[in-house]
Scaffold this motif. Structure first.
Motif, PDB file in Angstrom:
ATOM      1  N   GLN A 262       5.627  21.392   1.883  1.00  0.00           N
ATOM      2  CA  GLN A 262       5.671  20.646   0.637  1.00  0.00           C
ATOM      3  C   GLN A 262       5.028  19.278   0.807  1.00  0.00           C
ATOM      4  OE1 GLN A 262       6.922  21.927  -2.336  1.00  0.00           O
ATOM      5  NE2 GLN A 262       6.968  23.802  -1.118  1.00  0.00           N
ATOM      6  N   ALA A 263       4.189  18.891  -0.158  1.00  0.00           N
ATOM      7  CA  ALA A 263       3.589  17.564  -0.137  1.00  0.00           C
ATOM      8  C   ALA A 263       4.651  16.528  -0.472  1.00  0.00           C
ATOM      9  CB  ALA A 263       2.445  17.488  -1.144  1.00  0.00           C
ATOM     10  N   SER A 264       4.501  15.322   0.080  1.00  0.00           N
ATOM     11  CA  SER A 264       5.457  14.261  -0.197  1.00  0.00           C
ATOM     12  C   SER A 264       5.280  13.773  -1.628  1.00  0.00           C
ATOM     13  CB  SER A 264       5.239  13.103   0.771  1.00  0.00           C
ATOM     14  OG  SER A 264       4.012  12.457   0.480  1.00  0.00           O
ATOM     15  N   PRO A 265       6.356  13.195  -2.232  1.00  0.00           N
ATOM     16  CA  PRO A 265       6.219  12.643  -3.590  1.00  0.00           C
ATOM     17  C   PRO A 265       5.126  11.595  -3.675  1.00  0.00           C
ATOM     18  CG  PRO A 265       8.529  12.828  -2.977  1.00  0.00           C
ATOM     19  CD  PRO A 265       7.732  13.142  -1.749  1.00  0.00           C
ATOM     20  N   ALA A 266       4.990  10.772  -2.620  1.00  0.00           N
ATOM     21  CA  ALA A 266       3.952   9.738  -2.629  1.00  0.00           C
ATOM     22  C   ALA A 266       2.566  10.365  -2.683  1.00  0.00           C
ATOM     23  CB  ALA A 266       4.081   8.847  -1.403  1.00  0.00           C
ATOM     24  N   ALA A 267       2.367  11.446  -1.924  1.00  0.00           N
ATOM     25  CA  ALA A 267       1.065  12.114  -1.937  1.00  0.00           C
ATOM     26  C   ALA A 267       0.794  12.740  -3.295  1.00  0.00           C
ATOM     27  CB  ALA A 267       1.013  13.176  -0.835  1.00  0.00           C
ATOM     28  N   ASP A 268       1.826  13.337  -3.891  1.00  0.00           N
ATOM     29  CA  ASP A 268       1.664  13.914  -5.229  1.00  0.00           C
ATOM     30  C   ASP A 268       1.311  12.836  -6.250  1.00  0.00           C
ATOM     31  OD1 ASP A 268       2.248  16.403  -4.263  1.00  0.00           O
ATOM     32  OD2 ASP A 268       4.348  16.383  -4.888  1.00  0.00           O
ATOM     33  N   LEU A 269       1.981  11.685  -6.161  1.00  0.00           N
ATOM     34  CA  LEU A 269       1.713  10.592  -7.096  1.00  0.00           C
ATOM     35  C   LEU A 269       0.307  10.052  -6.906  1.00  0.00           C
ATOM     36  CD1 LEU A 269       2.521   8.541  -9.237  1.00  0.00           C
ATOM     37  CD2 LEU A 269       3.584   7.175  -7.437  1.00  0.00           C
ATOM     38  N   ASP A 270      -0.091   9.864  -5.660  1.00  0.00           N
ATOM     39  CA  ASP A 270      -1.452   9.390  -5.387  1.00  0.00           C
ATOM     40  C   ASP A 270      -2.484  10.328  -6.016  1.00  0.00           C
ATOM     41  OD1 ASP A 270      -0.404   7.308  -3.948  1.00  0.00           O
ATOM     42  OD2 ASP A 270      -0.854   8.164  -1.977  1.00  0.00           O
ATOM     43  N   ALA A 271      -2.281  11.621  -5.816  1.00  0.00           N
ATOM     44  CA  ALA A 271      -3.224  12.602  -6.349  1.00  0.00           C
ATOM     45  C   ALA A 271      -3.244  12.575  -7.877  1.00  0.00           C
ATOM     46  CB  ALA A 271      -2.866  13.999  -5.847  1.00  0.00           C
ATOM     47  N   GLU A 272      -2.073  12.415  -8.498  1.00  0.00           N
ATOM     48  CA  GLU A 272      -2.010  12.408  -9.956  1.00  0.00           C
ATOM     49  C   GLU A 272      -2.695  11.163 -10.530  1.00  0.00           C
ATOM     50  OE1 GLU A 272      -0.932  13.646 -13.900  1.00  0.00           O
ATOM     51  OE2 GLU A 272      -1.426  14.594 -11.984  1.00  0.00           O
TER      52      GLU A 272
ATOM     53  N   GLN B 113      -0.286   7.697 -19.558  1.00  0.00           N
ATOM     54  CA  GLN B 113      -0.341   8.732 -18.523  1.00  0.00           C
ATOM     55  C   GLN B 113      -0.035   8.148 -17.146  1.00  0.00           C
ATOM     56  OE1 GLN B 113      -3.895  11.326 -18.615  1.00  0.00           O
ATOM     57  NE2 GLN B 113      -4.182  10.636 -20.719  1.00  0.00           N
ATOM     58  N   LEU B 114      -0.610   6.993 -16.851  1.00  0.00           N
ATOM     59  CA  LEU B 114      -0.373   6.358 -15.552  1.00  0.00           C
ATOM     60  C   LEU B 114       1.096   5.967 -15.409  1.00  0.00           C
ATOM     61  CD1 LEU B 114      -3.577   4.138 -15.436  1.00  0.00           C
ATOM     62  CD2 LEU B 114      -3.067   6.058 -13.898  1.00  0.00           C
ATOM     63  N   THR B 115       1.670   5.418 -16.474  1.00  0.00           N
ATOM     64  CA  THR B 115       3.081   5.024 -16.437  1.00  0.00           C
ATOM     65  C   THR B 115       3.979   6.239 -16.246  1.00  0.00           C
ATOM     66  OG1 THR B 115       2.614   3.150 -17.904  1.00  0.00           O
ATOM     67  CG2 THR B 115       4.914   3.849 -17.708  1.00  0.00           C
ATOM     68  N   GLU B 116       3.704   7.307 -16.965  1.00  0.00           N
ATOM     69  CA  GLU B 116       4.513   8.516 -16.845  1.00  0.00           C
ATOM     70  C   GLU B 116       4.411   9.124 -15.458  1.00  0.00           C
ATOM     71  OE1 GLU B 116       2.882  10.747 -20.042  1.00  0.00           O
ATOM     72  OE2 GLU B 116       4.053   9.715 -21.592  1.00  0.00           O
ATOM     73  N   ALA B 117       3.233   9.046 -14.842  1.00  0.00           N
ATOM     74  CA  ALA B 117       3.082   9.570 -13.481  1.00  0.00           C
ATOM     75  C   ALA B 117       3.964   8.790 -12.507  1.00  0.00           C
ATOM     76  CB  ALA B 117       1.610   9.483 -13.061  1.00  0.00           C
ATOM     77  N   VAL B 118       3.993   7.474 -12.656  1.00  0.00           N
ATOM     78  CA  VAL B 118       4.785   6.631 -11.766  1.00  0.00           C
ATOM     79  C   VAL B 118       6.284   6.847 -11.980  1.00  0.00           C
ATOM     80  CG1 VAL B 118       5.407   4.234 -11.229  1.00  0.00           C
ATOM     81  CG2 VAL B 118       2.997   4.863 -11.487  1.00  0.00           C
ATOM     82  N   THR B 119       6.729   6.782 -13.222  1.00  0.00           N
ATOM     83  CA  THR B 119       8.170   6.926 -13.482  1.00  0.00           C
ATOM     84  C   THR B 119       8.643   8.346 -13.171  1.00  0.00           C
ATOM     85  OG1 THR B 119       7.717   7.361 -15.830  1.00  0.00           O
ATOM     86  CG2 THR B 119       8.214   5.095 -15.188  1.00  0.00           C
ATOM     87  N   GLY B 120       7.791   9.345 -13.438  1.00  0.00           N
ATOM     88  CA  GLY B 120       8.183  10.712 -13.142  1.00  0.00           C
ATOM     89  C   GLY B 120       8.355  10.950 -11.652  1.00  0.00           C
ATOM     90  N   ALA B 121       7.505  10.320 -10.839  1.00  0.00           N
ATOM     91  CA  ALA B 121       7.566  10.523  -9.395  1.00  0.00           C
ATOM     92  C   ALA B 121       8.627   9.661  -8.710  1.00  0.00           C
ATOM     93  CB  ALA B 121       6.202  10.237  -8.766  1.00  0.00           C
ATOM     94  N   LEU B 122       8.866   8.464  -9.235  1.00  0.00           N
ATOM     95  CA  LEU B 122       9.690   7.500  -8.512  1.00  0.00           C
ATOM     96  C   LEU B 122      11.017   7.152  -9.167  1.00  0.00           C
ATOM     97  CD1 LEU B 122       6.855   5.002  -7.509  1.00  0.00           C
ATOM     98  CD2 LEU B 122       7.805   6.879  -6.153  1.00  0.00           C
ATOM     99  N   LEU B 123      11.149   7.382 -10.475  1.00  0.00           N
ATOM    100  CA  LEU B 123      12.347   6.931 -11.180  1.00  0.00           C
ATOM    101  C   LEU B 123      13.060   8.042 -11.945  1.00  0.00           C
ATOM    102  CD1 LEU B 123      11.032   3.487 -12.536  1.00  0.00           C
ATOM    103  CD2 LEU B 123      12.540   3.887 -10.578  1.00  0.00           C
ATOM    104  N   SER B 124      12.657   9.255 -11.761  1.00  0.00           N
ATOM    105  CA  SER B 124      13.298  10.355 -12.490  1.00  0.00           C
ATOM    106  C   SER B 124      14.452  10.942 -11.696  1.00  0.00           C
ATOM    107  CB  SER B 124      12.276  11.441 -12.806  1.00  0.00           C
ATOM    108  OG  SER B 124      11.755  11.978 -11.624  1.00  0.00           O
TER     109      SER B 124
END
Length: 304
Positions: free
Chosen positions: A74-84, A293-304
């Motif tokens: 599994q990819a790390s959340p940080a890697a997924d966020l970077d890619a998104e 979109q950028l905000t949703e990517a960040v909050t979805g990965a780090l604050l959900s």
């Protein structure tokens, strides 16, 4: 006379001895085989390479049960966020966009897209506000003194909460440009109010220092962050977060530049996010969609 007739006693004795020898030989071979097998079975542990050919090594992990598949790494959340984030930037390459993200509890900011300086527009008003509060704390200024048609406290609130340019100019003049430059340098920011240039990373680090009480005392920190909530423009970062996320932000718009910088907090986790952008269309629905979109990517990965 029949030469092939029955054998005599001597012949029978020889045949008997021959059979016994064959039985003894077979028995000896059997015993030798059993001894060899015992030696092999008590030899080196099968975890080693001993006696194991290239296709006879034990796997490092147990094989999956028949009909199932081994789990994929599994990819790390940080890697997924970077890619998104990189995907969103690539799909909107018609804009010049810089994004900076930093955990307010520590660590270096992560930067994406254009990390160079942008015209900061009204996001830089946070530097002026922090500088004025700092001078109040050192006894050089007061929030109660008249400034323009109102007092300094009113002008600070109007500058941040309603993004008043008139209030900004009054406060900068009262501080003095050299003092403002010196204050920015003291908190790690190279800033000239006449040029008004900042990088997204500088803005994110400024918000981290503010939100963690590194710039001002507790009373002024709370007051300034309070002015950054429910501002006169909630269409940017605040419009893209859920009800469980607290947003304290400062937007900026000027001649094609559309920025927003916010402290996002939920459940004990807090991040400073700065999104700077430039394009020909100003605050269009397309530009807002990119920031959302950028905000949703960040909050979805780090604050959900």
């Amino acid at each position: 006379m029949n030469p092939s007739g029955p054998s005599g006693p001597a012949s029978d004795s020889r045949n008997t001895r021959r059979k016994l020898l064959l039985v003894w030989a077979a028995t000896a071979l059997l015993l030798l085989g059993l001894v060899t097998l015992a030696v092999v079975r008590t030899g080196p542990a099968p975890g080693t390479d001993f006696l194991a050919g290239p296709h006879d090594q034990r796997p490092a992990h147990p094989a999956a049960a028949p009909g199932t598949h081994a789990p994929e790494p599994q990819a790390s959340p940080a890697a997924d966020l970077d890619a998104e984030i990189q995907r969103i930037l690539a799909e909107n390459s018609g804009y010049r966009i810089g994004v900076a993200l930093v955990d307010t509890h520590g660590g270096e900011p992560r930067s994406y897209g254009d990390g160079s300086e942008f015209v900061a527009a009204s996001t830089a008003k946070i530097i002026t506000a922090a500088a004025y509060y700092h001078l109040v704390e050192t006894g050089e200024k007061s929030l109660d003194v008249p400034l323009g048609s109102f007092d300094a406290a009113f002008q600070v609130k109007a500058m941040v909460n309603a993004s008043s340019d008139d209030s900004w100019l009054l406060l900068m003049q009262d501080i003095g440009y050299p003092t403002l430059i010196e204050y920015a340098a003291s908190i790690g920011i190279s800033y000239d109010p006449e040029q008004n240039m900042l990088t997204p990373a500088e803005m994110a680090l400024l918000l981290r220092q503010l939100s963690t009480g590194k710039l001002l005392n507790a009373e002024h920190t709370k007051e300034l962050l309070g002015y950054m909530q429910q501002t006169n423009n909630e269409r940017l970062i605040p419009a893209a977060v859920g009800p469980d996320v607290t947003v304290q932000h400062k937007y900026g718009e000027l001649e094609g530049y559309v920025h927003d910088a916010a402290v996002l907090t939920s459940g004990g986790r807090s991040y400073a996010l700065a999104i700077y952008s430039w394009g020909e269309d100003g605050e269009s629905e397309e530009r807002l969609a990119v920031i959302h979109q950028l905000t949703e990517a960040v909050t979805g990965a780090l604050l959900s």
